[in-house]
Enzyme design. Structure first.
Site, mmCIF file in Angstrom:
data_model
loop_
_atom_site.group_PDB
_atom_site.id
_atom_site.type_symbol
_atom_site.label_atom_id
_atom_site.label_comp_id
_atom_site.label_asym_id
_atom_site.label_seq_id
_atom_site.Cartn_x
_atom_site.Cartn_y
_atom_site.Cartn_z
ATOM 1 N N ASP A 143 22.519 -16.596 37.543
ATOM 2 C CA ASP A 143 23.010 -15.222 37.717
ATOM 3 C C ASP A 143 22.480 -14.488 38.939
ATOM 4 O OD1 ASP A 143 24.515 -15.436 35.436
ATOM 5 O OD2 ASP A 143 23.068 -14.418 34.152
ATOM 6 N N HIS A 165 23.801 -13.054 28.662
ATOM 7 C CA HIS A 165 23.629 -14.419 29.165
ATOM 8 C C HIS A 165 22.378 -15.057 28.581
ATOM 9 C CE1 HIS A 165 26.393 -14.166 32.970
ATOM 10 N NE2 HIS A 165 27.062 -14.218 31.841
ATOM 11 N N SER A 197 32.096 -15.644 29.855
ATOM 12 C CA SER A 197 30.983 -16.378 30.464
ATOM 13 C C SER A 197 30.049 -17.038 29.454
ATOM 14 C CB SER A 197 30.177 -15.458 31.376
ATOM 15 O OG SER A 197 29.518 -14.468 30.615
#
Length: 184
Positions: free
Chosen positions: A127, A100, A61
């Site tokens: 998210d 992230h 990701s």
């Protein structure tokens, strides 16, 4: 029956022949190695201010910035969290941390509370779908640390041992045998 008694007798004699002092020395050495590793880990936790100063990237990701298997070094200070920073966070009810990028930060001037929204660089959406049900923002308590450095692909061994636990047990057994059978 006498065959079983012979095996038992040989096993008992083998155990009796173990020299206590070298065996005790090996056990103490193993204990020192394990406790030294724990002390070093706790030292890293204190220096970085993060409950987990080192994490492995487990998914794609964050590509192309970070690849699966990269090791990230984290630090957590009291500095404000800013959009664009890469953070590692935990979600309530999940045990695996997520790496992230912060895309939005909202600070309430009256309380000083900070709300953060994240997104993986390689993901199309933010998210919120990953957060706990009904949760729209991360608070500071969810964030374990900010990425301050990385080593590419060094974490693959961790991923392999997590995906295939038998490999972890083989490695642990081999290391245990090495410690037990070493003469130094």
């Amino acid at each position: 029956m006498t065959e079983n008694m012979g095996w038992f007798s040989r096993t008992l004699n083998s155990i009796k022949s173990i020299q206590i002092r070298p065996t005790l020395s090996q056990v103490i050495t193993l204990g020192l190695v394990v406790s030294s590793a724990l002390i070093i880990w706790k030292g890293f936790m204190c220096m970085t201010g993060s409950e987990s100063p080192v994490v492995v990237v487990l998914s794609e990701s964050m590509e192309p910035g970070f690849a699966r298997g990269d090791i990230l070094f984290l630090s957590m200070s009291n500095d404000p969290i800013r959009a664009g920073e890469i953070v590692v966070f935990n979600i309530d009810g999940r045990s695996i941390p997520i790496v992230h990028r912060v895309i939005e930060v909202h600070e309430r001037p009256d309380t000083g509370e900070v709300n953060v929204l994240t997104k993986g660089d390689n993901n199309d959406e933010n998210d919120r779908i990953l957060y706990a049900q009904g949760q729209k923002w991360l608070q500071r308590r969810h964030i374990m640390g900010r990425a301050v450095g990385f080593l590419p692909y060094v974490g693959w061994m961790t991923i392999i041992m997590t995906d295939r636990p038998i490999i972890k047990y083989i490695i642990m057994g081999a290391l245990g045998l090495l410690v037990i059978t070493s003469k130094d």
